[in-house]
Motif scaffolding. Structure first.
Motif, PDB file in Angstrom:
ATOM      1  N   LEU A   4      -6.484  -6.695  -9.980  1.00  0.00           N
ATOM      2  CA  LEU A   4      -5.958  -5.362  -9.699  1.00  0.00           C
ATOM      3  C   LEU A   4      -6.947  -4.746  -8.722  1.00  0.00           C
ATOM      4  O   LEU A   4      -8.059  -4.380  -9.088  1.00  0.00           O
ATOM      5  CB  LEU A   4      -5.866  -4.527 -10.974  1.00  0.00           C
ATOM      6  CG  LEU A   4      -5.456  -3.066 -10.786  1.00  0.00           C
ATOM      7  CD1 LEU A   4      -4.046  -2.965 -10.230  1.00  0.00           C
ATOM      8  CD2 LEU A   4      -5.577  -2.305 -12.085  1.00  0.00           C
ATOM      9  N   LEU A  60      -7.554  -1.853  -5.944  1.00  0.00           N
ATOM     10  CA  LEU A  60      -7.052  -0.568  -5.456  1.00  0.00           C
ATOM     11  C   LEU A  60      -8.093   0.070  -4.543  1.00  0.00           C
ATOM     12  O   LEU A  60      -8.985   0.783  -5.011  1.00  0.00           O
ATOM     13  CB  LEU A  60      -6.724   0.356  -6.634  1.00  0.00           C
ATOM     14  CG  LEU A  60      -5.660  -0.174  -7.596  1.00  0.00           C
ATOM     15  CD1 LEU A  60      -5.592   0.691  -8.837  1.00  0.00           C
ATOM     16  CD2 LEU A  60      -4.320  -0.259  -6.908  1.00  0.00           C
ATOM     17  N   PHE A 106      -5.170   3.378   1.126  1.00  0.00           N
ATOM     18  CA  PHE A 106      -4.100   2.390   1.019  1.00  0.00           C
ATOM     19  C   PHE A 106      -3.977   1.570   2.303  1.00  0.00           C
ATOM     20  O   PHE A 106      -3.991   2.098   3.406  1.00  0.00           O
ATOM     21  CB  PHE A 106      -2.776   3.086   0.716  1.00  0.00           C
ATOM     22  CG  PHE A 106      -1.631   2.145   0.520  1.00  0.00           C
ATOM     23  CD1 PHE A 106      -1.677   1.165  -0.452  1.00  0.00           C
ATOM     24  CD2 PHE A 106      -0.498   2.236   1.307  1.00  0.00           C
ATOM     25  CE1 PHE A 106      -0.619   0.291  -0.645  1.00  0.00           C
ATOM     26  CE2 PHE A 106       0.565   1.371   1.129  1.00  0.00           C
ATOM     27  CZ  PHE A 106       0.510   0.401   0.147  1.00  0.00           C
ATOM     28  N   ARG A 130      -1.166  -4.380  -0.387  1.00  0.00           N
ATOM     29  CA  ARG A 130      -0.615  -3.680  -1.560  1.00  0.00           C
ATOM     30  C   ARG A 130      -0.787  -4.563  -2.799  1.00  0.00           C
ATOM     31  O   ARG A 130      -0.419  -5.734  -2.812  1.00  0.00           O
ATOM     32  CB  ARG A 130       0.858  -3.362  -1.357  1.00  0.00           C
ATOM     33  CG  ARG A 130       1.527  -2.901  -2.670  1.00  0.00           C
ATOM     34  CD  ARG A 130       2.956  -2.465  -2.504  1.00  0.00           C
ATOM     35  NE  ARG A 130       2.912  -1.010  -2.375  1.00  0.00           N
ATOM     36  CZ  ARG A 130       3.575  -0.322  -1.470  1.00  0.00           C
ATOM     37  NH1 ARG A 130       4.338  -0.923  -0.608  1.00  0.00           N
ATOM     38  NH2 ARG A 130       3.456   0.986  -1.433  1.00  0.00           N
ATOM     39  N   CYS A 131      -1.313  -3.990  -3.851  1.00  0.00           N
ATOM     40  CA  CYS A 131      -1.553  -4.720  -5.088  1.00  0.00           C
ATOM     41  C   CYS A 131      -0.286  -4.761  -5.944  1.00  0.00           C
ATOM     42  O   CYS A 131       0.331  -3.735  -6.212  1.00  0.00           O
ATOM     43  CB  CYS A 131      -2.687  -4.056  -5.866  1.00  0.00           C
ATOM     44  SG  CYS A 131      -3.112  -4.959  -7.355  1.00  0.00           S
ATOM     45  N   THR A 166       0.838  -6.848  -9.601  1.00  0.00           N
ATOM     46  CA  THR A 166       0.329  -7.718 -10.657  1.00  0.00           C
ATOM     47  C   THR A 166       1.464  -8.416 -11.393  1.00  0.00           C
ATOM     48  O   THR A 166       2.626  -8.034 -11.291  1.00  0.00           O
ATOM     49  CB  THR A 166      -0.509  -6.923 -11.682  1.00  0.00           C
ATOM     50  OG1 THR A 166       0.365  -6.076 -12.427  1.00  0.00           O
ATOM     51  CG2 THR A 166      -1.605  -6.116 -11.006  1.00  0.00           C
ATOM     52  N   PHE A 216       2.830  -4.060 -12.339  1.00  0.00           N
ATOM     53  CA  PHE A 216       2.219  -2.926 -11.643  1.00  0.00           C
ATOM     54  C   PHE A 216       2.338  -3.123 -10.133  1.00  0.00           C
ATOM     55  O   PHE A 216       2.092  -4.209  -9.610  1.00  0.00           O
ATOM     56  CB  PHE A 216       0.745  -2.772 -12.000  1.00  0.00           C
ATOM     57  CG  PHE A 216       0.056  -1.707 -11.174  1.00  0.00           C
ATOM     58  CD1 PHE A 216       0.137  -0.378 -11.534  1.00  0.00           C
ATOM     59  CD2 PHE A 216      -0.623  -2.046 -10.010  1.00  0.00           C
ATOM     60  CE1 PHE A 216      -0.472   0.606 -10.760  1.00  0.00           C
ATOM     61  CE2 PHE A 216      -1.234  -1.078  -9.237  1.00  0.00           C
ATOM     62  CZ  PHE A 216      -1.158   0.256  -9.612  1.00  0.00           C
ATOM     63  N   VAL A 217       2.733  -2.061  -9.452  1.00  0.00           N
ATOM     64  CA  VAL A 217       2.769  -2.053  -7.989  1.00  0.00           C
ATOM     65  C   VAL A 217       2.069  -0.774  -7.539  1.00  0.00           C
ATOM     66  O   VAL A 217       2.388   0.315  -8.022  1.00  0.00           O
ATOM     67  CB  VAL A 217       4.223  -2.070  -7.460  1.00  0.00           C
ATOM     68  CG1 VAL A 217       4.242  -1.995  -5.941  1.00  0.00           C
ATOM     69  CG2 VAL A 217       4.963  -3.298  -7.949  1.00  0.00           C
ATOM     70  N   ASP A 218       1.107  -0.907  -6.645  1.00  0.00           N
ATOM     71  CA  ASP A 218       0.424   0.273  -6.106  1.00  0.00           C
ATOM     72  C   ASP A 218       1.503   1.217  -5.588  1.00  0.00           C
ATOM     73  O   ASP A 218       2.290   0.846  -4.711  1.00  0.00           O
ATOM     74  CB  ASP A 218      -0.524  -0.145  -4.987  1.00  0.00           C
ATOM     75  CG  ASP A 218      -1.438   0.976  -4.528  1.00  0.00           C
ATOM     76  OD1 ASP A 218      -1.069   2.165  -4.656  1.00  0.00           O
ATOM     77  OD2 ASP A 218      -2.525   0.658  -4.007  1.00  0.00           O
ATOM     78  N   PRO A 219       1.599   2.446  -6.114  1.00  0.00           N
ATOM     79  CA  PRO A 219       2.696   3.343  -5.757  1.00  0.00           C
ATOM     80  C   PRO A 219       2.554   4.013  -4.392  1.00  0.00           C
ATOM     81  O   PRO A 219       3.491   4.651  -3.921  1.00  0.00           O
ATOM     82  CB  PRO A 219       2.669   4.391  -6.864  1.00  0.00           C
ATOM     83  CG  PRO A 219       1.236   4.432  -7.294  1.00  0.00           C
ATOM     84  CD  PRO A 219       0.741   3.008  -7.154  1.00  0.00           C
ATOM     85  N   ARG A 220       1.426   3.855  -3.751  1.00  0.00           N
ATOM     86  CA  ARG A 220       1.211   4.533  -2.479  1.00  0.00           C
ATOM     87  C   ARG A 220       2.074   3.909  -1.393  1.00  0.00           C
ATOM     88  O   ARG A 220       2.371   2.723  -1.414  1.00  0.00           O
ATOM     89  CB  ARG A 220      -0.271   4.486  -2.099  1.00  0.00           C
ATOM     90  CG  ARG A 220      -1.131   5.261  -3.100  1.00  0.00           C
ATOM     91  CD  ARG A 220      -2.592   5.136  -2.821  1.00  0.00           C
ATOM     92  NE  ARG A 220      -3.064   3.774  -3.081  1.00  0.00           N
ATOM     93  CZ  ARG A 220      -4.300   3.353  -2.804  1.00  0.00           C
ATOM     94  NH1 ARG A 220      -5.180   4.162  -2.267  1.00  0.00           N
ATOM     95  NH2 ARG A 220      -4.652   2.117  -3.087  1.00  0.00           N
ATOM     96  N   LEU A 273      -6.416   7.087  -2.974  1.00  0.00           N
ATOM     97  CA  LEU A 273      -6.137   6.621  -4.326  1.00  0.00           C
ATOM     98  C   LEU A 273      -6.109   7.758  -5.339  1.00  0.00           C
ATOM     99  O   LEU A 273      -5.239   7.822  -6.196  1.00  0.00           O
ATOM    100  CB  LEU A 273      -7.190   5.584  -4.739  1.00  0.00           C
ATOM    101  CG  LEU A 273      -7.071   5.014  -6.141  1.00  0.00           C
ATOM    102  CD1 LEU A 273      -5.766   4.233  -6.278  1.00  0.00           C
ATOM    103  CD2 LEU A 273      -8.261   4.116  -6.448  1.00  0.00           C
TER     104      LEU A 273
END
Length: 176
Positions: free
Chosen positions: A127, A129, A133, A138-139, A141, A145-149, A156
């Motif tokens: 993970l 972050l 961004f 983009r992370c 998992t 989970f997906v980085d929402p940015r 962040l």
């Protein structure tokens, strides 16, 4: 810091706030309630240690480590290699069940050959972050989970690190 955080955990478990929410599901043992090592009445325990400790004879059902090397030591090949060796050779041999015991590492990247680099190389779930961004990185998992940015450069945690503070950190720290 490990002892400090262990003590805080023990104090939280002993607090009225905790008891009001979770009752007496377990109690801390009176004969083993040190800041760095405490047990409960269900044979559970928590130990604060360091990468310098041997860990001989100890096993864990969950292993969590935080910053296995300091920023000050990150440029030392000897210190970095010692931390990586601990991660590769000591830590995996201290698991209750190597097939199911999770290992969670929380760390700031300090060098291209640090413990995080070794974890990534070995295929550990990562993970990552970054403060700003970067869409190509983009992370995502395995647990969804997906980085929402969305926007490139989006911060962040704006509430804690607003643009001005981040810009100052970037000036002070440089690109490395």
């Amino acid at each position: 810091l490990a002892v400090r955080d262990n003590r805080r955990t023990r104090n939280l478990i002993l607090s009225d706030w905790y008891r009001e929410r979770w009752g007496d599901r377990f109690k801390l043992s009176r004969d083993q309630s040190q800041k760095d090592n405490f047990e409960n009445d269900k044979t559970g325990w928590r130990l604060a240690s360091s990468t310098q400790a041997s860990g001989t004879g100890l096993r864990g059902s969950k292993v969590i480590f935080d910053d296995p090397i300091s920023v000050a030591e990150a440029d030392s090949d000897t210190s970095r290699e010692k931390a990586v060796r601990w991660f590769r050779e000591t830590l995996p041999s201290r698991l209750d069940d190597p097939a199911t015991t999770p290992i969670v590492g929380i760390m700031q990247r300090t060098h291209g050959a640090d413990v995080a680099a070794k974890a990534i190389e070995l295929g550990y779930e990562t993970l990552m972050l970054p403060m700003r961004f970067d869409p190509p990185r983009r992370c995502v998992t395995s647990i969804g989970f997906v980085d929402p940015r969305e926007a490139e450069g989006e911060l962040l945690f704006r509430e804690r690190f607003p643009e001005g503070a981040v810009a100052e950190l970037e000036r002070a720290l440089g690109s490395y």
